[in-house]
Design a protein around this motif. Structure first.
Motif, PDB file in Angstrom:
ATOM      1  N   MET A   1       0.851  -1.195   0.000  1.00 60.20           N
ATOM      2  CA  MET A   1       0.000   0.000   0.000  1.00 60.20           C
ATOM      3  C   MET A   1       0.885   1.244   0.000  1.00 60.20           C
ATOM      4  SD  MET A   1      -2.954   1.164   2.737  1.00 60.20           S
ATOM      5  CE  MET A   1      -3.991  -0.244   2.391  1.00 60.20           C
ATOM      6  N   SER A   2       0.594   2.172  -0.925  1.00 55.54           N
ATOM      7  CA  SER A   2       1.394   3.391  -1.030  1.00 55.54           C
ATOM      8  C   SER A   2       1.136   4.316   0.148  1.00 55.54           C
ATOM      9  CB  SER A   2       1.060   4.123  -2.333  1.00 55.54           C
ATOM     10  OG  SER A   2      -0.281   4.599  -2.300  1.00 55.54           O
ATOM     11  N   LEU A   3       2.034   5.292   0.310  1.00 55.70           N
ATOM     12  CA  LEU A   3       1.895   6.236   1.411  1.00 55.70           C
ATOM     13  C   LEU A   3       0.592   7.028   1.297  1.00 55.70           C
ATOM     14  CD1 LEU A   3       3.093   7.583   3.913  1.00 55.70           C
ATOM     15  CD2 LEU A   3       4.330   9.159   2.397  1.00 55.70           C
ATOM     16  N   THR A   4       0.233   7.391   0.065  1.00 57.71           N
ATOM     17  CA  THR A   4      -1.023   8.140  -0.133  1.00 57.71           C
ATOM     18  C   THR A   4      -2.225   7.310   0.285  1.00 57.71           C
ATOM     19  OG1 THR A   4      -0.023   9.298  -2.010  1.00 57.71           O
ATOM     20  CG2 THR A   4      -2.426   9.352  -1.841  1.00 57.71           C
ATOM     21  N   ASP A   5      -2.216   6.036  -0.095  1.00 50.80           N
ATOM     22  CA  ASP A   5      -3.321   5.165   0.290  1.00 50.80           C
ATOM     23  C   ASP A   5      -3.382   4.988   1.808  1.00 50.80           C
ATOM     24  OD1 ASP A   5      -4.056   4.804  -2.331  1.00 50.80           O
ATOM     25  OD2 ASP A   5      -2.831   2.991  -2.586  1.00 50.80           O
ATOM     26  N   GLN A   6      -2.223   4.898   2.446  1.00 51.79           N
ATOM     27  CA  GLN A   6      -2.194   4.767   3.901  1.00 51.79           C
ATOM     28  C   GLN A   6      -2.764   6.005   4.575  1.00 51.79           C
ATOM     29  OE1 GLN A   6       1.590   3.451   5.524  1.00 51.79           O
ATOM     30  NE2 GLN A   6       2.030   2.233   3.697  1.00 51.79           N
ATOM     31  N   LEU A   7      -2.396   7.185   4.079  1.00 49.72           N
ATOM     32  CA  LEU A   7      -2.915   8.429   4.660  1.00 49.72           C
ATOM     33  C   LEU A   7      -4.417   8.537   4.446  1.00 49.72           C
ATOM     34  CD1 LEU A   7      -0.097  10.951   3.615  1.00 49.72           C
ATOM     35  CD2 LEU A   7      -0.579  10.052   5.907  1.00 49.72           C
ATOM     36  N   ASN A   8      -4.880   8.164   3.272  1.00 54.53           N
ATOM     37  CA  ASN A   8      -6.322   8.197   3.010  1.00 54.53           C
ATOM     38  C   ASN A   8      -7.068   7.228   3.923  1.00 54.53           C
ATOM     39  OD1 ASN A   8      -6.207  10.135   0.979  1.00 54.53           O
ATOM     40  ND2 ASN A   8      -5.845   8.589  -0.625  1.00 54.53           N
ATOM     41  N   ASP A   9      -6.475   6.046   4.158  1.00 52.50           N
ATOM     42  CA  ASP A   9      -7.109   5.072   5.041  1.00 52.50           C
ATOM     43  C   ASP A   9      -7.201   5.610   6.468  1.00 52.50           C
ATOM     44  OD1 ASP A   9      -7.931   2.067   5.419  1.00 52.50           O
ATOM     45  OD2 ASP A   9      -6.519   2.488   7.027  1.00 52.50           O
ATOM     46  N   ILE A  10      -6.138   6.277   6.910  1.00 50.87           N
ATOM     47  CA  ILE A  10      -6.144   6.848   8.259  1.00 50.87           C
ATOM     48  C   ILE A  10      -7.208   7.926   8.382  1.00 50.87           C
ATOM     49  CG2 ILE A  10      -4.801   8.237   9.888  1.00 50.87           C
ATOM     50  CD1 ILE A  10      -2.314   6.726   8.910  1.00 50.87           C
ATOM     51  N   ILE A  11      -7.297   8.793   7.373  1.00 45.79           N
ATOM     52  CA  ILE A  11      -8.287   9.876   7.406  1.00 45.79           C
ATOM     53  C   ILE A  11      -9.702   9.311   7.391  1.00 45.79           C
ATOM     54  CG2 ILE A  11      -9.222  11.830   6.109  1.00 45.79           C
ATOM     55  CD1 ILE A  11      -6.334  12.396   5.169  1.00 45.79           C
ATOM     56  N   ASN A  12      -9.939   8.309   6.548  1.00 46.92           N
ATOM     57  CA  ASN A  12     -11.268   7.699   6.474  1.00 46.92           C
ATOM     58  C   ASN A  12     -11.622   6.954   7.761  1.00 46.92           C
ATOM     59  OD1 ASN A  12     -11.598   8.619   3.835  1.00 46.92           O
ATOM     60  ND2 ASN A  12     -10.688   6.754   2.958  1.00 46.92           N
ATOM     61  N   SER A  13     -10.596   6.438   8.443  1.00 47.97           N
ATOM     62  CA  SER A  13     -10.842   5.678   9.669  1.00 47.97           C
ATOM     63  C   SER A  13     -11.265   6.565  10.829  1.00 47.97           C
ATOM     64  CB  SER A  13      -9.584   4.898  10.066  1.00 47.97           C
ATOM     65  OG  SER A  13      -9.233   3.952   9.087  1.00 47.97           O
ATOM     66  N   LEU A  14     -10.942   7.845  10.767  1.00 47.30           N
ATOM     67  CA  LEU A  14     -11.267   8.743  11.875  1.00 47.30           C
ATOM     68  C   LEU A  14     -12.768   8.843  12.104  1.00 47.30           C
ATOM     69  CD1 LEU A  14      -8.696  11.640  11.271  1.00 47.30           C
ATOM     70  CD2 LEU A  14      -8.635   9.877  13.045  1.00 47.30           C
ATOM     71  N   GLY A  15     -13.558   8.605  11.049  1.00 49.59           N
ATOM     72  CA  GLY A  15     -15.006   8.659  11.195  1.00 49.59           C
ATOM     73  C   GLY A  15     -15.551   7.587  12.116  1.00 49.59           C
ATOM     74  N   GLY A  16     -14.869   6.455  12.207  1.00 55.17           N
ATOM     75  CA  GLY A  16     -15.305   5.389  13.102  1.00 55.17           C
ATOM     76  C   GLY A  16     -14.565   5.359  14.416  1.00 55.17           C
ATOM     77  N   PHE A  17     -13.724   6.366  14.648  1.00 62.68           N
ATOM     78  CA  PHE A  17     -12.882   6.397  15.837  1.00 62.68           C
ATOM     79  C   PHE A  17     -13.264   7.546  16.771  1.00 62.68           C
ATOM     80  CE2 PHE A  17      -8.560   6.596  17.872  1.00 62.68           C
ATOM     81  CZ  PHE A  17      -8.542   5.283  18.311  1.00 62.68           C
ATOM     82  N   GLY A  18     -14.448   8.121  16.540  1.00 66.40           N
ATOM     83  CA  GLY A  18     -14.865   9.286  17.305  1.00 66.40           C
ATOM     84  C   GLY A  18     -14.942   9.078  18.806  1.00 66.40           C
ATOM     85  N   PRO A  19     -15.613   8.019  19.302  1.00 74.09           N
ATOM     86  CA  PRO A  19     -15.708   7.830  20.753  1.00 74.09           C
ATOM     87  C   PRO A  19     -14.348   7.706  21.430  1.00 74.09           C
ATOM     88  CG  PRO A  19     -17.283   6.428  19.628  1.00 74.09           C
ATOM     89  CD  PRO A  19     -16.415   7.028  18.575  1.00 74.09           C
ATOM     90  N   GLU A  20     -13.394   7.064  20.765  1.00 72.98           N
ATOM     91  CA  GLU A  20     -12.072   6.888  21.363  1.00 72.98           C
ATOM     92  C   GLU A  20     -11.298   8.208  21.388  1.00 72.98           C
ATOM     93  OE1 GLU A  20     -13.991   3.416  20.569  1.00 72.98           O
ATOM     94  OE2 GLU A  20     -13.387   4.818  18.995  1.00 72.98           O
ATOM     95  N   VAL A  21     -11.434   8.993  20.313  1.00 75.03           N
ATOM     96  CA  VAL A  21     -10.808  10.324  20.321  1.00 75.03           C
ATOM     97  C   VAL A  21     -11.419  11.181  21.417  1.00 75.03           C
ATOM     98  CG1 VAL A  21     -10.464  12.443  18.982  1.00 75.03           C
ATOM     99  CG2 VAL A  21     -10.233  10.214  17.866  1.00 75.03           C
ATOM    100  N   TRP A  22     -12.722  11.107  21.571  1.00 76.64           N
ATOM    101  CA  TRP A  22     -13.423  11.859  22.607  1.00 76.64           C
ATOM    102  C   TRP A  22     -12.928  11.482  24.004  1.00 76.64           C
ATOM    103  CZ3 TRP A  22     -16.248  15.739  24.268  1.00 76.64           C
ATOM    104  CH2 TRP A  22     -17.027  15.604  25.412  1.00 76.64           C
ATOM    105  N   LEU A  23     -12.783  10.199  24.257  1.00 75.69           N
ATOM    106  CA  LEU A  23     -12.301   9.748  25.566  1.00 75.69           C
ATOM    107  C   LEU A  23     -10.855  10.166  25.801  1.00 75.69           C
ATOM    108  CD1 LEU A  23     -13.839   6.140  25.696  1.00 75.69           C
ATOM    109  CD2 LEU A  23     -14.449   8.077  27.156  1.00 75.69           C
ATOM    110  N   SER A  24     -10.036  10.162  24.760  1.00 73.82           N
ATOM    111  CA  SER A  24      -8.638  10.576  24.902  1.00 73.82           C
ATOM    112  C   SER A  24      -8.541  12.053  25.265  1.00 73.82           C
ATOM    113  CB  SER A  24      -7.864  10.309  23.604  1.00 73.82           C
ATOM    114  OG  SER A  24      -7.931   8.954  23.234  1.00 73.82           O
TER     115      SER A  24
END
Length: 505
Positions: A1-24
């Protein structure tokens, strides 16, 4: 997986990581709020502010998790969001809210307005909740290890947070056993990585490569990896810390330990089991399968927990050994290794939330009403003086035993029915032994579970001087504790409410 694809995956994953970011963010905010408010506000007001903030934080995280539209893998298969993970997160959030409210209510009506727990406990509970949320979503060996360590570190600190010597001793013992279990788990994970070449449990190569290994070696590696999970589950052989840590920890902390870590650990264990190739799990030779050792560990937990509880004189230690036995009962559904077994585990977890919290809260309130410690003999004669609490505790003890008319009966019925079906399919004699001895242990547990109700109603108060003395206890805490008993009876009468939700959600 290219670096661009990895960054896009991380950005897209933030939508499902909201409760954990909130708790942090909330964890850091609570630490700052504690420091700032402590300088400008009286301690009693600071505690009220922190309670309100903590309850609000956990409620937002729980609701956010339930309403989260995102499902699927996050951060390149480090985490996985599904209905099972969200259900466990909901159980963790509800238990955290319950213990926060109980601690607040029992503190608010004290004469000095102080609590045994220092202000830091609110932030630590939020951090532990964050770790449990991450455990529920982890499908990568690396994320599993890191989330377990976050939960463990918070657990050590919460156990030893008070200034009592017993708390320090319990915390150190907890830490030592935790370090050993973590080392064993890492060794098992390294073996699995060497066998499969991946840390991702959901990767096709993980199951394919594991199927090529010798069955006995693969089973040993999996059992070593499960050391950390059994440690959080309070399962044999990593259960020795449990009675000392529970006795040392304040009641709200011990109550949370009995629910949250168990719920998350059993889900991770089920994820590992379902990641295995079918031929590794249901091999022709039972000795080379994972099913037999899990059955042995479940049976050992049930036997050790129940037999050790028989001679306990302290109520918290009795409940601690009870949690060891119930860890074995939780494993019964996992041992079945079927859809019905896994659904029974989730039902057991959802109902054990109410049963365990109610047991700890009611025992504590009855001890407070007598103005005594949690020694079991001090409960004698309290039944007529505190009828509501005593009747509620009797119902809870019946639920822990697994007798009707409580949902504890339904939970055990579903688990052992799935186990018997698995025995009929596999013919594994260890499953039959677990089935028979597990049910027999329900009778053994009657001896110690009904010991406190017997003392409450059928034995006079030990001290004649205190026979008429009843200490006032917080009314809101009473109603919170008694309210937990309502689902225990209600779900026995209407179990389909929870079952339908678990199956179709």
């Amino acid at each position: 997986m290219s670096l661009t694809d990895q960054l896009n995956d991380i950005i897209n994953s933030l939508g499902g990581f909201g409760p954990e970011v909130w708790l942090s963010v909330a964890f850091c905010g609570l630490l700052v709020a504690e420091l700032v408010l402590g300088r400008v506000t009286p301690l009693s007001k600071v505690r009220r502010w922190l309670v309100g903030l903590s309850v609000g934080i956990v409620l937002v995280a729980g609701v956010w998790a339930v309403l989260l539209p995102t499902r699927g893998y996050l951060f390149m298969h480090l985490l996985f969001v599904d209905n099972q993970a969200i259900f466990i997160q909901l159980v963790v959030a509800l238990s955290a809210v319950a213990v926060l409210l109980y601690e607040a209510f029992t503190t608010s009506e004290r004469v000095d307005g102080q609590s045994k727990l220092p202000l830091e406990w609110y932030a630590l509970l939020i951090a532990m909740t964050l770790g449990l949320f991450l455990m529920a979503m982890s499908v990568n060996l690396l994320s599993i290890y890191l989330s377990i360590e976050l939960v463990s570190i918070c657990s050590y600190l919460l156990t030893a947070l008070t200034r009592e010597r017993k708390a320090s001793e319990g915390g150190v013992k907890y830490l030592l056993f935790g370090a050993v279990s973590s080392a064993i788990m890492l060794y098992g994970m390294s073996l699995l990585y060497g066998m499969t070449g991946t840390l991702d449990l959901t990767a096709d190569v993980f199951g394919a490569e594991l199927a090529r290994q010798d069955g006995a070696i693969a089973t040993v590696a999996l059992l070593l990896t499960g050391a950390g999970l059994f440690f959080k589950l309070a399962g044999v052989p990593f259960h020795v810390w449990t009675p000392d840590a529970y006795e040392a920890a304040p009641v709200p902390v011990a109550a949370f330990f009995s629910v949250g870590p168990k719920a998350a650990a059993v889900l991770v264990l089920m994820r590992i089991v379902t990641a295995l190739p079918a031929e590794s799990v249901f091999g022709e030779t039972p000795a080379n399968s994972l099913q037999t050792p899990l059955a042995v560990l479940a049976l050992a937990g049930i036997l050790i927990g129940n037999l050790s509880a028989l001679r306990q004189t302290d109520a918290k230690r009795l409940l601690a050994y009870s949690t060891i036995a119930h860890a074995g009962f939780l494993l019964v559904g996992v041992v079945a290794m079927s859809q019905a077994g896994f659904e029974a585990v989730f039902f057991y977890v959802g109902t054990y939330l109410f049963i365990s919290l109610a047991a700890f809260f009611l025992v504590d309130l009855l001890a407070r009403s007598a103005g005594s410690d949690l020694t079991i003999s001090n409960f004698a004669g309290l039944g007529p003086k505190q009828p509501l609490l005593s009747v509620a505790l009797t119902v809870v003890m019946l639920a822990l035993t697994g007798l009707p008319p409580t949902v504890g009966f339904t939970a055990k019925l579903l688990s052992f029915s799935a186990l018997y079906d698995a025995y009929q399919q596999s013919g594994n004699s260890w499953l039959l032994a677990l089935f028979g001895l597990g049910l027999l242990n329900a009778l053994i547990s009657l001896v110690y579970y009904l010991k406190i109700p017997f003392l409450l109603f059928f034995r006079p108060t030990l001290s004649a001087e205190n026979s008429q003395q009843v200490t006032q206890i917080p009314k809101v805490a009473v109603w919170l504790s008694v309210g937990l008993v309502i689902p225990i009876v209600g779900l026995f009468l209407k179990p389909e409410v929870l079952l339908h939700w678990l199956v179709n959600w």
